[in-house]
Design an enzyme around this catalytic site. Structure first.
Site, short mmCIF file in Angstrom:
data_model
loop_
_atom_site.label_atom_id
_atom_site.label_comp_id
_atom_site.label_asym_id
_atom_site.label_seq_id
_atom_site.Cartn_x
_atom_site.Cartn_y
_atom_site.Cartn_z
N CYS A 79 0.83 -1.21 0.00
CA CYS A 79 0.00 0.00 0.00
C CYS A 79 0.87 1.26 0.00
CB CYS A 79 -0.99 -0.04 1.16
SG CYS A 79 -2.40 1.07 0.94
N HIS A 169 -3.08 -5.10 1.61
CA HIS A 169 -2.43 -5.40 2.89
C HIS A 169 -2.44 -6.90 3.17
CE1 HIS A 169 -2.19 -1.25 4.50
NE2 HIS A 169 -3.21 -1.04 3.69
N GLU A 171 -0.68 -8.43 5.27
CA GLU A 171 -0.42 -8.62 6.69
C GLU A 171 -1.70 -8.59 7.54
OE1 GLU A 171 -0.56 -4.17 6.31
OE2 GLU A 171 0.05 -5.83 5.03
#
EC number: 4.3.3.6
Length: 190
Positions: A79, A169, A171
């Site tokens: 991002c 994202h 994560e």
């Protein structure tokens, strides 16, 4: 193996947790001196690209990060991290590291309400969950940049030499496929 995570702002803790799950040691990059430590890869996390760009410049970290990546240090950028890496930003004349030969559009999916989740194929990895939060996308790729994923006809992940960058994202989801892929990039770089 040790991976450094830029920890000046944004979703760095989530990346650290993902790496720890894979048994990879992490260090946080918070000040210029942290860049003197030994590490095998770097993560540029999501967050606010303008704030991150300003902080790495003010903290004297920008040139050293740039040099390490130029010399082949594997980098995973998510991002805002993708915006930091981009050579060109479509709706902003400010460029930060300027190493990834792409043209990125900031906040391309609008404000927080434009955030969404999907699962799509990523080249060399398979189907992965993708969480987009005020995400950018790649408007154009240049000289040898490989398109890794496309969502709704927009380029959302690319790879160029030692750089893996995405709009979303990884994560923030349970899947560790992208982080495993990044760890493999580091292993293959040694």
């Amino acid at each position: 193996m040790k991976v450094a995570v830029l920890a000046v702002q944004g979703a760095f803790i989530e990346h650290e947790k993902m790496l720890e799950k894979l048994g990879v040691e992490c260090i946080e990059l918070r000040k210029k001196e942290d860049l003197d430590k030994e590490f095998d890869g770097i993560i540029l996390p999501g967050g606010e690209s303008t704030v991150q760009g300003k902080l790495i410049k003010e903290l004297g970290m920008e040139d050293e990060i740039k040099n390490k990546i130029k010399k082949g240090l594997p980098v995973l950028a998510t991002c805002a991290g993708m915006i930091l890496l981009a050579e060109e930003i479509a709706n902003d004349d400010k460029v930060h590291l300027g190493l990834l030969p792409v043209k990125v559009k900031r906040n391309a999916y609008g404000r927080q309400l434009g955030s969404f989740y999907t699962e799509e194929e990523m080249k060399g990895i398979g189907k992965v969950p993708m969480t987009f939060i005020r995400a950018p996308y790649v408007e154009a790729v240049k000289c040898g940049t490989e398109i890794m994923a496309v969502v709704n006809e927009k380029i959302v992940a690319v790879k160029y030499n030692n750089m893996l960058a995405m709009s979303f994202h990884p994560e923030l989801n349970e899947s560790d496929k992208i982080h495993k892929y990044f760890v493999d990039m580091i292993i293959n770089n040694k």
